[in-house]
Write a protein that holds these residues in place. Structure first.
Motif, PDB file in Angstrom:
ATOM      1  N   SER A 161       0.417  -1.190   0.167  1.00  0.00           N
ATOM      2  CA  SER A 161       0.226   0.138  -0.483  1.00  0.00           C
ATOM      3  C   SER A 161       1.077   1.201  -0.014  1.00  0.00           C
ATOM      4  O   SER A 161       2.198   1.279   0.855  1.00  0.00           O
ATOM      5  N   CYS A 162      -0.012   2.638  -0.116  1.00  0.00           N
ATOM      6  CA  CYS A 162       1.388   3.470  -0.772  1.00  0.00           C
ATOM      7  C   CYS A 162       0.192   4.857  -0.776  1.00  0.00           C
ATOM      8  O   CYS A 162      -1.127   4.258  -0.633  1.00  0.00           O
ATOM      9  N   LEU A 163       0.424   5.966  -0.265  1.00  0.00           N
ATOM     10  CA  LEU A 163      -0.668   7.234  -0.411  1.00  0.00           C
ATOM     11  C   LEU A 163      -1.158   6.898   0.454  1.00  0.00           C
ATOM     12  O   LEU A 163      -2.802   7.042   0.378  1.00  0.00           O
ATOM     13  N   VAL A 164      -1.382   6.443   1.958  1.00  0.00           N
ATOM     14  CA  VAL A 164      -2.503   6.624   2.827  1.00  0.00           C
ATOM     15  C   VAL A 164      -2.597   7.578   3.998  1.00  0.00           C
ATOM     16  O   VAL A 164      -1.760   8.438   3.909  1.00  0.00           O
ATOM     17  N   THR A 165      -3.941   8.109   3.778  1.00  0.00           N
ATOM     18  CA  THR A 165      -3.817   9.354   5.120  1.00  0.00           C
ATOM     19  C   THR A 165      -4.661   8.781   6.115  1.00  0.00           C
ATOM     20  O   THR A 165      -5.723   8.001   6.189  1.00  0.00           O
ATOM     21  N   LEU A 166      -3.765   9.501   7.283  1.00  0.00           N
ATOM     22  CA  LEU A 166      -5.020   9.163   8.424  1.00  0.00           C
ATOM     23  C   LEU A 166      -5.395  10.683   9.045  1.00  0.00           C
ATOM     24  O   LEU A 166      -4.268  10.825   9.360  1.00  0.00           O
ATOM     25  N   SER A 167      -6.552   9.376   9.949  1.00  0.00           N
ATOM     26  CA  SER A 167      -7.164  11.055  11.046  1.00  0.00           C
ATOM     27  C   SER A 167      -6.039  10.289  11.857  1.00  0.00           C
ATOM     28  O   SER A 167      -6.250   9.566  12.060  1.00  0.00           O
ATOM     29  N   ALA A 168      -6.488  11.759  12.577  1.00  0.00           N
ATOM     30  CA  ALA A 168      -5.837  11.254  14.628  1.00  0.00           C
ATOM     31  C   ALA A 168      -6.793  10.524  14.876  1.00  0.00           C
ATOM     32  O   ALA A 168      -8.023   9.436  14.878  1.00  0.00           O
ATOM     33  N   GLY A 169      -5.674   9.577  15.714  1.00  0.00           N
ATOM     34  CA  GLY A 169      -6.349   7.893  16.222  1.00  0.00           C
ATOM     35  C   GLY A 169      -6.424   7.085  15.624  1.00  0.00           C
ATOM     36  O   GLY A 169      -6.769   5.940  15.853  1.00  0.00           O
ATOM     37  N   GLU A 170      -6.420   6.861  14.088  1.00  0.00           N
ATOM     38  CA  GLU A 170      -6.464   6.140  12.947  1.00  0.00           C
ATOM     39  C   GLU A 170      -4.879   5.102  13.182  1.00  0.00           C
ATOM     40  O   GLU A 170      -3.576   5.149  13.245  1.00  0.00           O
ATOM     41  N   THR A 171      -5.233   4.145  12.402  1.00  0.00           N
ATOM     42  CA  THR A 171      -3.937   3.264  12.120  1.00  0.00           C
ATOM     43  C   THR A 171      -4.106   2.303  10.941  1.00  0.00           C
ATOM     44  O   THR A 171      -4.552   1.874  10.295  1.00  0.00           O
ATOM     45  N   HIS A 172      -2.703   2.820  10.464  1.00  0.00           N
ATOM     46  CA  HIS A 172      -2.317   1.423   9.158  1.00  0.00           C
ATOM     47  C   HIS A 172      -1.728   0.565   9.547  1.00  0.00           C
ATOM     48  O   HIS A 172      -0.521   1.118   9.793  1.00  0.00           O
ATOM     49  N   THR A 173      -1.767  -0.388   8.674  1.00  0.00           N
ATOM     50  CA  THR A 173      -0.708  -1.353   8.294  1.00  0.00           C
ATOM     51  C   THR A 173       0.414  -1.732   6.763  1.00  0.00           C
ATOM     52  O   THR A 173      -0.667  -2.084   6.163  1.00  0.00           O
ATOM     53  N   PHE A 174       1.336  -1.262   6.916  1.00  0.00           N
ATOM     54  CA  PHE A 174       2.515  -1.619   6.088  1.00  0.00           C
ATOM     55  C   PHE A 174       2.420  -2.890   5.397  1.00  0.00           C
ATOM     56  O   PHE A 174       3.200  -3.193   6.284  1.00  0.00           O
ATOM     57  N   HIS A 175       2.416  -3.720   4.373  1.00  0.00           N
ATOM     58  CA  HIS A 175       2.784  -5.223   4.423  1.00  0.00           C
ATOM     59  C   HIS A 175       3.981  -5.416   3.718  1.00  0.00           C
ATOM     60  O   HIS A 175       4.353  -4.907   2.427  1.00  0.00           O
ATOM     61  N   VAL A 176       5.800  -5.309   3.957  1.00  0.00           N
ATOM     62  CA  VAL A 176       6.407  -5.824   3.427  1.00  0.00           C
ATOM     63  C   VAL A 176       7.553  -6.880   2.323  1.00  0.00           C
ATOM     64  O   VAL A 176       6.449  -8.268   4.141  1.00  0.00           O
TER      65      VAL A 176
END
Length: 810
Positions: free
Chosen positions: A774-789
């Motif tokens: 994944s790429c170009l991920v925008t997060l608002s305060a409190g959000e989480t995202h995991t990049f899988h490599v």
């Protein structure tokens, strides 16, 4: 009685080939010295394999190797043949690149001048039992093109060399994204065919949505043939046969398949394919077809001229990309490389690839895979950005080439459009050609007469367009956004990408914006010290006119100018993705006025700064991830409409989209919610709606520190900003990271404490084999995202320049 025997003369078939320089500017030590050759192959790849030249893609080697394109080359092999009692023997060369003299046992068989067609030479009586010597001598392609220009005159063209003088892949002479590596060689299979009586020359199985397969079988007979022959076509458990008398040139067999399953492009249904077998005694042809109907609606309407492709009567919104040859040395391509690249299109949400006119008619692997994966193919005839003579011998070469291409490709279910040329009609109208042409024909006879007649005769089930761009009326400018197809190139070349919104195009078949390849790809071939956008080797790998200046100018007010090379790489990749996403979001918001977009371009053919979404080493750039978002089946965007903001929703699925949309005006610097509105939207299948935004969210209190978050209840998300990033206030420490090793890779989990805009992880900067999901991920305060490599071991930490965001720029 038909009898057919084949002797494979390729390297895989056991033939041992050599190549040597005959004369020209080749190094003295190479003239007359044979090196091992691979057939099919090209002289560049043979010299590279033999260690005679360095990698043409590396550093500034490209220019140091230009002598190859001006040198005459001779390929030769000795093979053994055993007489088999057949009446006729033929040398079949499926592809010779390009100006060649073919000799067998010292006797000249013929000369060729077209890379895009096959040749047959009668070798009966020349071929002998025992050892035979075959030689194919190629003129240096650059020298041959210049010699033809001197002989017949000059026709206007783009780029350095007069590629339009020859029927050879135009981009092989260099393009504004590709290297100047003009090749020569036996680039497709070559063999001896020995036969008697009658043989199959070509097969055209045309399958329709009514379950009817009409198979046209072209036959060639010997002069002494006296027996009738039986031709049989089998498909889906049905068999049809016909008996033909000697001298019959075409047999037509009609099979009717009951309860046939229709072929659909991806996103609209399944892709059932049916095996077809045609037999004539011991001569057999096999292929696959899909039953479908394709039509093109260009009938004038109240808004101009539409461009609507329909499959089985159902309009298709096109989400596509232009396709160039996937390697500058096309003989290195195979089924696996094609599948990988076409899957890049599938995974991004595309449903069409346009095979651009400066390349080649691709191998069967390409079209077979598109058939399987449901990717529509728009096939250009091979004319690009130039005027072309309509005199002999070129006219006959074009006709032979086109007939062979249409015959070969017409069976493919994925084939959706035949297109006469790339930009040549536009060029004649607007690029200053008429003065140097001085009234001479320039190609219109091909695009408006010869080619449509050939398509109508040989592939009547596939639509034809005279060119791209084209307005489907000779009295309308060919690049008018109100009519047919258009190319948008003032964006990138001259104006800011916000100009996309000034157009209301019916269909966009080219538009693009540049960005560099992945860091590991770039630094594998560019070795300037220090690395700099204007370094010598960097500029070798930037082919566009004033390309780096346009990269900088294209930032406009959107992003700050870079401070160092790491920032240059990130900012220009980001701006490329932003520009294209901006355009596509606008085009989709115009549906049904707009019926599709074909971005320039999906792929690269070497490591280069370019318009591609996937770089020359197969790494998906940020642009690819932006395309995956804006080419999604369902899309929400915020768009301006008559001095107000709206949410535009495009539902490109067969099901109604009913969702509750929540629009939140938030602070960029923390977790403050400033205003929120929720409303329901209902979008019918294959439809679009717009919904006005209430003033409470549409108007910012402090534009520089606020943004809009738009969320559908089903997870479709969009963001909109009141100011450009250069004016946007973002927290410099807006997220935390955690790294977790996994089997075959690692995860990077990012948790935002404030707006984290356009997060991008570049693991290839640590390990060139690493890939991220994944790429170009925008997060608002409190959000989480995991990049899988995948493909690399976990590092101890990630930060700039491996993990980037807009936050670390502003």
């Amino acid at each position: 009685m038909t009898s057919l025997k084949t002797l494979d003369l390729t390297t895989d078939g056991g033939a041992a080939w050599t190549v040597h320089a005959v004369d020209g500017p080749a190094p003295d030590g190479l003239i007359g010295r044979a090196v091992a050759a691979t057939v099919p192959g090209e002289v560049h790849t043979d010299l590279l394999a033999a260690g005679e030249i360095p990698d043409p893609f590396d550093g500034d080697n490209e220019s140091a190797l230009h002598w190859i394109g001006r040198t005459r080359w001779k390929f030769q092999t000795t093979f053994s043949w055993v007489a088999d009692g057949n009446e006729r023997q033929e040398l079949v060369a499926e592809g010779l690149d390009t100006v060649a003299t073919v000799s067998l046992n010292g006797q000249e068989l013929g000369r060729t001048a077209n890379q895009h067609r096959s040749y047959r030479f009668d070798v009966t009586g020349v071929l002998v039992a025992g050892d035979n010597e075959l030689m194919v001598e190629f003129e240096g392609p650059v020298a041959a093109a210049e010699a033809e220009r001197a002989k017949v005159g000059s026709w206007p063209h783009t780029n350095l060399h007069p590629y339009n003088e020859l029927r050879k892949m135009a981009s092989n002479f260099g393009w504004d994204w590709g290297p100047d590596v003009a090749t020569a060689g036996i680039w497709r299979p070559i063999r001896i065919e020995s036969w008697s009586g009658v043989r199959i020359d070509a097969v055209r199985p045309l399958a329709g949505a009514d379950g009817v397969l009409n198979t046209f079988v072209s036959l060639i007979w010997t002069d002494t043939a006296s027996e009738y022959a039986t031709v049989t076509a089998e498909v889906a458990g049905t068999t049809q046969s016909t008996s033909v008398k000697p001298g019959t040139d075409t047999a037509v067999l009609t099979n009717r398949v009951p309860a046939v399953d229709l072929w659909w492009p991806r996103g609209h249904g399944e892709q059932p394919l049916y095996d077809v077998t045609v037999t004539l005694a011991d001569d057999t042809w096999t292929g696959r077809v899909g039953f479908r109907d394709i039509s093109l609606n260009v009938a004038p309407d109240n808004d101009g001229t539409p461009f609507v492709l329909s499959v089985n009567g159902k309009p298709i919104y096109v989400r596509g990309a232009n396709w160039i040859p996937d390697d500058a040395f096309v003989t290195r391509l195979n089924a696996d490389t094609y599948r990988t690249s076409i899957e890049d299109a599938v995974d991004s949400g595309m449903n069409l690839l346009r095979v651009w006119g400066g390349g080649i008619y691709e191998s069967e692997d390409f079209y077979d895979i598109c058939d399987e994966l449901g990717i529509l193919v728009w096939q250009d005839f091979l004319f690009a950005c130039a005027a072309y003579s309509e005199e002999e011998p070129l006219w006959s070469e074009v006709e032979a080439e086109a007939r062979e291409a249409v015959t070969r490709l017409s069976r493919h279910a994925s084939l959706a459009v035949w297109n006469g040329n790339n930009e040549n009609i536009w060029g004649y109208v607007e690029w200053g050609w008429r003065v140097p042409l001085a009234g001479r024909p320039w190609g219109a006879g091909y695009y408006l007469d010869l080619l449509p007649k050939i398509v109508a005769e040989l592939d009547p089930r596939t639509p034809y367009s005279a060119g791209s761009p084209y307005s489907f009326d000779q009295f309308i400018h060919p690049n008018d956004d109100r009519h047919g197809t258009m190319h948008i190139w003032d964006v990138w070349n001259q104006v800011d990408y916000t100009t996309y919104r000034k157009y209301k195009p019916r269909f966009v078949s080219e538009f693009g914006f540049q960005g560099p390849p992945a860091w590991s790809t770039l630094t594998s071939v560019v070795h300037d010290a220090p690395l700099d956008p204007y370094g010598q080797q960097m500029l070798v790998h930037q082919k566009a006119f004033e390309g780096n200046l346009k990269l900088e100018r294209g930032l406009g007010e959107h992003l700050p100018v870079w401070k160092d090379i790491d920032d240059w790489h990130w900012i220009t990749q980001l701006n490329q993705a932003r520009a294209i996403a901006y355009g596509i979001e606008h085009f989709r918001s115009l549906f049904p006025l707009n019926t599709g977009a074909v971005v320039w371009q999906l792929n690269d053919n070497w490591p280069v700064v370019s318009w591609a979404a996937v770089d020359g080493h197969g790494i998906r750039k940020p642009l690819w991830y932006a395309l995956k978002r804006v080419y999604a089946d369902r899309l929400l965007t915020v768009q301006p409409r008559e001095n107000q903001l709206v949410v535009a929703a495009h539902n490109d699925t067969d099901a109604q989209w009913s969702t509750e949309v929540t629009v939140t005006r938030r602070s960029t610097l923390g977790d403050d919610v400033l205003a929120q509105e929720t409303f329901a939207i209902e979008i019918a299948a294959r439809s679009a709606v717009v919904h006005d935004l209430p003033e409470s969210v549409a108007v910012a209190g402090n534009p520089s520190s606020e943004y809009l978050e738009v969320r559908g209840a089903d997870g479709v998300t969009a963001y909109s900003y009141f100011v450009e990033d250069t004016e946007l206030q973002l927290a410099g420490n807006a997220y935390t990271t955690a790294i977790t090793p996994t089997e075959g890779g690692y995860d990077v989990t990012v948790t935002a404490t404030a707006l984290a805009k356009d997060l991008a992880l570049f693991p290839d900067r640590l390990d060139a084999a690493a890939r991220v999901d994944s790429c170009l991920v925008t997060l608002s305060a409190g959000e989480t995202h995991t990049f899988h490599v995948t493909g690399a071991s976990a590092p101890d930490q990630v930060g700039v320049p491996v993990l980037r965001s807009v936050n670390d720029l502003v």
